[in-house]
Design a protein around this motif. Structure first.
Motif, PDB file in Angstrom:
ATOM      1  N   ARG A   1      26.748  -5.006  -3.342  1.00 43.54           N
ATOM      2  CA  ARG A   1      25.844  -5.833  -2.894  1.00 43.54           C
ATOM      3  C   ARG A   1      26.086  -7.039  -1.787  1.00 43.54           C
ATOM      4  O   ARG A   1      27.246  -7.632  -2.065  1.00 43.54           O
ATOM      5  CB  ARG A   1      25.215  -6.557  -4.032  1.00 43.54           C
ATOM      6  CG  ARG A   1      23.660  -7.430  -4.007  1.00 43.54           C
ATOM      7  CD  ARG A   1      23.521  -7.652  -5.501  1.00 43.54           C
ATOM      8  NE  ARG A   1      22.306  -8.900  -5.439  1.00 43.54           N
ATOM      9  CZ  ARG A   1      21.341  -8.598  -5.656  1.00 43.54           C
ATOM     10  NH1 ARG A   1      20.833  -7.299  -6.138  1.00 43.54           N
ATOM     11  NH2 ARG A   1      20.321  -9.247  -5.959  1.00 43.54           N
TER      12      ARG A   1
ATOM     13  N   ILE B   1      19.418 -12.632 -10.711  1.00 37.85           N
ATOM     14  CA  ILE B   1      18.410 -13.393 -11.457  1.00 37.85           C
ATOM     15  C   ILE B   1      19.428 -13.752 -12.818  1.00 37.85           C
ATOM     16  O   ILE B   1      19.947 -12.848 -13.245  1.00 37.85           O
ATOM     17  CB  ILE B   1      17.342 -12.521 -11.622  1.00 37.85           C
ATOM     18  CG1 ILE B   1      16.628 -12.291 -10.485  1.00 37.85           C
ATOM     19  CG2 ILE B   1      16.430 -13.105 -12.678  1.00 37.85           C
ATOM     20  CD1 ILE B   1      15.409 -11.179 -10.454  1.00 37.85           C
TER      21      ILE B   1
ATOM     22  N   VAL C   1      11.638 -19.162  -9.725  1.00 38.68           N
ATOM     23  CA  VAL C   1      12.829 -19.786  -8.867  1.00 38.68           C
ATOM     24  C   VAL C   1      12.723 -21.394  -9.187  1.00 38.68           C
ATOM     25  O   VAL C   1      11.700 -21.937  -8.792  1.00 38.68           O
ATOM     26  CB  VAL C   1      12.816 -19.508  -7.417  1.00 38.68           C
ATOM     27  CG1 VAL C   1      13.831 -20.217  -6.614  1.00 38.68           C
ATOM     28  CG2 VAL C   1      12.813 -17.898  -7.208  1.00 38.68           C
TER      29      VAL C   1
ATOM     30  N   ILE D   1       8.495 -12.160  -8.579  1.00 39.72           N
ATOM     31  CA  ILE D   1       9.382 -13.443  -8.324  1.00 39.72           C
ATOM     32  C   ILE D   1       8.232 -14.312  -7.664  1.00 39.72           C
ATOM     33  O   ILE D   1       7.590 -14.172  -6.693  1.00 39.72           O
ATOM     34  CB  ILE D   1      10.596 -13.185  -7.399  1.00 39.72           C
ATOM     35  CG1 ILE D   1      11.223 -12.073  -8.031  1.00 39.72           C
ATOM     36  CG2 ILE D   1      11.439 -14.474  -7.349  1.00 39.72           C
ATOM     37  CD1 ILE D   1      12.435 -11.942  -7.032  1.00 39.72           C
TER      38      ILE D   1
ATOM     39  N   ALA E   1      12.979 -14.646  -0.702  1.00 33.30           N
ATOM     40  CA  ALA E   1      13.716 -13.840  -1.338  1.00 33.30           C
ATOM     41  C   ALA E   1      14.852 -13.362  -0.663  1.00 33.30           C
ATOM     42  O   ALA E   1      14.647 -12.108  -0.069  1.00 33.30           O
ATOM     43  CB  ALA E   1      13.137 -12.976  -2.429  1.00 33.30           C
TER      44      ALA E   1
HETATM   45  P1  AMP Z   1      17.247  -7.645  -8.119  1.00 32.91           P
HETATM   46  O1  AMP Z   1      17.608  -8.255  -9.516  1.00 32.91           O
HETATM   47  O2  AMP Z   1      18.206  -6.680  -7.661  1.00 32.91           O
HETATM   48  O3  AMP Z   1      15.779  -7.159  -8.350  1.00 32.91           O
HETATM   49  O4  AMP Z   1      17.303  -8.656  -7.151  1.00 32.91           O
HETATM   50  C1  AMP Z   1      16.792 -10.037  -7.419  1.00 32.91           C
HETATM   51  C2  AMP Z   1      15.965 -10.612  -6.257  1.00 32.91           C
HETATM   52  O5  AMP Z   1      15.587 -11.737  -6.677  1.00 32.91           O
HETATM   53  C3  AMP Z   1      16.434 -10.414  -4.816  1.00 32.91           C
HETATM   54  O6  AMP Z   1      15.262 -10.349  -4.026  1.00 32.91           O
HETATM   55  C4  AMP Z   1      16.893 -11.871  -4.573  1.00 32.91           C
HETATM   56  O7  AMP Z   1      16.796 -12.320  -3.384  1.00 32.91           O
HETATM   57  C5  AMP Z   1      15.890 -12.844  -5.567  1.00 32.91           C
HETATM   58  N1  AMP Z   1      16.262 -14.070  -5.888  1.00 32.91           N
HETATM   59  C6  AMP Z   1      17.302 -14.154  -6.812  1.00 32.91           C
HETATM   60  N2  AMP Z   1      17.596 -15.390  -6.965  1.00 32.91           N
HETATM   61  C7  AMP Z   1      16.700 -16.177  -5.860  1.00 32.91           C
HETATM   62  C8  AMP Z   1      16.568 -17.313  -5.521  1.00 32.91           C
HETATM   63  N3  AMP Z   1      17.223 -18.468  -5.944  1.00 32.91           N
HETATM   64  N4  AMP Z   1      15.537 -17.830  -4.441  1.00 32.91           N
HETATM   65  C9  AMP Z   1      14.863 -16.586  -3.815  1.00 32.91           C
HETATM   66  N5  AMP Z   1      14.886 -15.242  -4.541  1.00 32.91           N
HETATM   67  C10 AMP Z   1      15.972 -15.239  -5.416  1.00 32.91           C
END
Ligand code: AMP
Ligand code: MG
Length: 353
Positions: free
Chosen positions: A63, A70, A105, A188, A234
């Protein structure tokens, strides 16, 4: 590394499940990686407060390091230490949708390392509904960073076998709890600014969010092709996620015309000596007479389509088809999340008839 696969589904006795969860929690506490089922998709867990452990997630999945993770919690008390500020709308959304398929978030606290947040000053947090997931987090005694447990760029895993295909030999353990319920990643919503902003659609729909907090803005990057001018909030949404290996095309329009178009596209591909898969529904499956036909579920029950979509995309990968032609769905309610994933899988290629 030897990856241990342990069953924790309903065929197992409670003592067996408890033992497996303790073993998994111990791995997490020691900085290792465990894949586990949630109600959305399988997650790849590591201690969210341990930068080194979080780093292993990026390595195992391949990645990009600017794509934040998350953090998963097991109860409300675990939220405050992760955040600098919990706005009132965050509390209302948590009361209504947690535990459940909603990620929020927040501004992060100093305890959350930048290695978990991809260098951002915000942290994404979710409390999953799946009981074994919450038990695992509680036993680990730390928040658990858990992105989807697939190799980066492949469809998210909805069974333990999908996780095994992608991550066998790269992680310590996989907890097999059978197929997940929802089948799409969480919704999200960013509550760190003045107004709530939807960053990724999921099973908690825009309508459901607005019922609780009023108007929710939608990140423009959700509807368009991520490019120079629209930078998704995101970071993960900018990658061509959920991508099957075949070239996939969505066919839109009145359903009878869509079926005719797909039949003729598949015919020409087969005449060229290529193989083609068709993504259709129970309502239309008998109207296709060539190609490899897979129904994703019932139009009349959208949740069946969400549940099966990623497994069908993976099956087409395994079969090695050259092209995938897919019917399209309404963009209302859950359909918004389904079509968001399908457009990404298709690299935004579509034909209107
Ligand atoms: P996944 O867990 O593989 O579904 O990916 C997590 C998603 O959450 C990704 O698209 C990240 O970009 C988004 N994400 C995680 N933390 C943040 C954050 N602090 N701000 C915005 N998006 C987030
Ligand atoms: Mg993912």
């Amino acid at each position: 590394m030897n990856t241990k696969l342990v069953l924790i589904d309903e065929t197992q006795r409670e003592e067996e499940i408890q033992k497996a969860l303790w073993e998994a929690a111990d791995i997490l506490r020691k900085g290792g990686l465990v894949a586990f089922p949630t109600e959305t998709v399988y997650g790849l867990g590591a201690n969210a407060l341990d930068e080194k452990a979080a780093g292993k997630i990026y390595a195992a999945k391949g990645r990009p390091s600017d794509n934040p993770l998350i953090a998963h919690i097991s109860c409300m008390e675990e939220l405050r230490p992760l955040t600098a500020k919990i706005p009132e709308i965050g509390i209302r959304l948590a009361e209504r949708f947690w535990p459940g398929p909603l990620t929020m978030v927040f501004l992060k606290s100093d305890r959350v390392p930048y290695g978990t947040t991809g260098g951002l000053d915000t942290v994404a947090v979710r409390m999953p509904e799946r009981e074994e997931a919450r038990r695992l987090i509680a036993m680990a005694g730390v928040p658990v960073a858990a992105p989807s447990a697939n190799l980066s760029g492949r469809p998210s895993p909805t069974t333990a076998q999908h996780v095994w295909q992608d991550l066998n030999g790269r992680i310590e353990m996989i907890l097999d709890g059978g197929p997940v319920g929802i089948g799409l990643e969480s919704t999200i919503v960013d509550v760190s600014g003045e107004r709530p902003v939807l960053l990724r659609p999921g099973a908690v729909t825009l309508e459901m969010l607005e019922e609780v907090v009023g108007k929710v803005e939608v990140d423009p990057a959700i509807s368009g092709i991520p490019g120079e001018d629209v930078r998704p909030k995101a970071p993960g949404m900018k990658y061509r996620h959920y991508a099957p290996r075949a070239e996939m095309v969505l066919v839109e329009g009145e359903i009878k015309a869509v079926v005719d178009k797909i039949n003729s596209l598949v015919k020409s591909r087969e005449e060229e000596g290529c193989t083609a898969g068709i993504i259709c529904t129970e309502e239309t499956r008998r109207q296709y007479w060539r190609g490899i036909v897979r129904s994703v579920g019932k139009r009349s029950q959208e949740e069946t389509i969400a549940h099966n979509l990623f497994a069908v995309l993976r099956e087409f990968d395994d079969l090695g088809v050259d092209y995938i032609y897919s019917e399209s769905f309404s963009q209302d309610h859950l359909g918004y999340a389904i079509m968001n994933r399908m457009k990404k899988a298709a690299g935004y290629r579509r034909i209107s008839v």
